[in-house]
Design an enzyme around this catalytic site. Structure first.
Site, PDB file in Angstrom:
ATOM      1  N   SER A 103      -6.001   3.982   4.188  1.00  0.00           N
ATOM      2  CA  SER A 103      -5.488   2.873   3.086  1.00  0.00           C
ATOM      3  C   SER A 103      -6.678   2.218   2.099  1.00  0.00           C
ATOM      4  CB  SER A 103      -4.680   2.004   3.718  1.00  0.00           C
ATOM      5  OG  SER A 103      -3.951   1.483   2.731  1.00  0.00           O
ATOM      6  N   SER A 121       0.820  -1.073   0.169  1.00  0.00           N
ATOM      7  CA  SER A 121       0.061  -0.077  -0.056  1.00  0.00           C
ATOM      8  C   SER A 121       0.983   1.212  -0.100  1.00  0.00           C
ATOM      9  CB  SER A 121      -0.884  -0.057   1.258  1.00  0.00           C
ATOM     10  OG  SER A 121      -2.099  -0.855   0.984  1.00  0.00           O
ATOM     11  N   LYS A 164       0.157   3.977  -2.653  1.00  0.00           N
ATOM     12  CA  LYS A 164      -0.523   5.009  -2.512  1.00  0.00           C
ATOM     13  C   LYS A 164      -0.114   6.301  -2.348  1.00  0.00           C
ATOM     14  CE  LYS A 164      -4.332   1.715  -0.856  1.00  0.00           C
ATOM     15  NZ  LYS A 164      -4.294   0.789   0.011  1.00  0.00           N
TER      16      LYS A 164
END
Length: 434
Positions: free
Chosen positions: A147, A92, A95
């Protein structure tokens, strides 16, 4: 005539004695000056040794995570690295890229309509509903603080129509803007894909670039925020556990998948120095945070910032009077605490520092060519001792100049004495002949 000969001989011997005495005196001074220089060099070496010992007292951490890097957020200089160029899955922390691309290619006030694909995106979510409309600014909060994979997909589709097209933009963006040449993205959220990868070095560059954006910095530094979605009303708590628990923490994003392991990009600021660190594939989340703390602790304990050149300050090289090297913005470096760095400026304008930790690039001058040499404004310019050579800003060449001057005097004295003796001998021979 014999009287003239005696007088000339006496005068000759007197001058010879004077010249020999002068030469001996000069030669006696030279070793004294040499000893002074040697003493200063020895003192400098001792000081450098003490500085190195001080730096060695703060040892870099030993990490179990597979890859890591620690850089200065201002200059980008590396303070620690482990397998920093190895390609790994980011999870993640992808991102980070999604957010900075969105901030530079849309407006936070844009209204985004959630698609069916975004609604049913797998993994961590902020529970968007199909057809729900939400501002880009709020989606970025859901993306970076909680997230949300659904938020990532909604953002990508709004900007480029599909996740695939947006991923192409992401890859091109980080290569062009941040110089992250060893990264490739296939989606906006970081779910596993064999062709979706990055490196610790690249993620540090990307994070450094992203943290220059005020809105990005604001969101990743937010500990909690109210979330008012169509079907989910709550308070989002930032998944980055360093916020509020580590002194000076300023951001930015963590991640996890089974393939990637635990990943984290973090930043912290103390005493005017902001550090950015990346950890990839940590064995566990707890160990990841422990190692991140030790990595940041090491940076703050072992290094300090130094401004090498101020904004608009100009640097000139000897032998190149018509070329001006100007700092468009302040050029900073981080150096081991207690050390005075030596500077190297090459003809292309790249500035490097030399310390006990090695030679590292600190910044770059704007290079301009002038038809005529301008008068140097007092205090506004620095001149290099030699072109493309190391330069200690606090150093002094007076010792070397003094030695050269004394040696020159000695040589002239010897030559002058020899010529004078030869001239007297010729006069004596003429006197004998007469």
């Amino acid at each position: 005539m014999s009287i003239r000969k005696d007088e000339s001989s006496s005068l000759s011997y007197s001058w010879i004695r004077v010249m020999v005495a002068a030469v001996l005196a000069a030669l006696l001074v030279l070793p004294v000056q040499s000893r002074t220089v040697q003493a200063e060099l020895a003192s400098g070496e001792q000081e450098q040794t003490e500085q190195s010992e001080q730096a060695e007292a703060v040892k870099p951490p030993v990490l179990q995570s597979e890859a890591a890097i620690l850089i200065d957020g201002r200059s980008g200089m590396t303070m620690f690295a482990k397998n920093e160029t190895e390609r790994m899955y980011p999870a993640s922390i992808t991102k980070i890229v999604t957010a900075i691309v969105a901030l530079e290619n849309s407006d936070v006030s844009d209204i985004v309509t959630v698609s069916k694909g975004a609604r049913w995106e797998e993994g961590t979510r902020v529970y968007l509903e199909e057809g729900e409309q939400m501002s880009m600014g709020q989606l970025l909060q859901g993306l970076l603080i909680n997230s949300g994979n659904d938020a990532a997909t909604a953002i990508a589709e709004h900007i480029d129509g599909s996740k695939e097209k947006f991923a192409e933009r992401m890859t091109a963006f980080v290569r062009e803007k941040a110089g992250a040449m060893n990264s490739q993205f296939r989606n906006p959220h970081g779910l596993p894909d064999e062709e979706h990868y990055t490196t610790a070095e690249d993620m540090a560059k990307i994070a450094q670039y992203a943290m220059r954006n005020d809105k990005f910095r604001e969101i990743v530094g937010t500990k909690r925020v109210a979330w008012n979605g169509q079907t989910w009303q709550t308070t989002l708590v930032n998944h980055n556990k360093l916020l509020g628990t580590y002194e000076g923490a300023t951001g930015i994003k963590n991640g996890y998948t089974q393939a990637a392991g635990s990943t984290l990009v973090a930043s912290a600021k103390r005493d005017g120095m902001e550090l950015i660190a990346v950890i990839l594939k940590a064995p566990s989340t707890d160990l990841m945070y422990k190692e991140m703390r030790s990595l940041l602790d090491y940076g703050f304990a072992a290094y300090e910032p130094k401004m090498l050149f101020d904004e608009n300050e100009t640097y000139r090289m000897n032998g190149m009077p018509s070329v001006a090297y100007t700092a468009e913005e302040p050029i900073w470096a981080v150096v081991p605490k207690g050390e005075t760095p030596k500077l190297i400026v090459d003809t292309t304008g790249v500035v490097r520092v030399v310390t006990s930790s090695g030679v590292k690039e600190a910044g770059r001058f704007q290079v301009s060519h002038e038809p005529e040499v301008r008068a140097l404004a007092a205090g506004s310019e620095k001149a290099a001792n030699v072109t493309s050579a190391s330069h200690d800003a606090s150093g002094d060449d007076s010792n070397g100049v003094m030695i050269g001057t004394i040696a020159g005097i000695c040589l002239l004295a010897v030559i002058g004495g020899a010529l004078y003796v030869v001239q007297l001998r010729r006069r004596n021979k003429m006197s004998d002949t007469l």
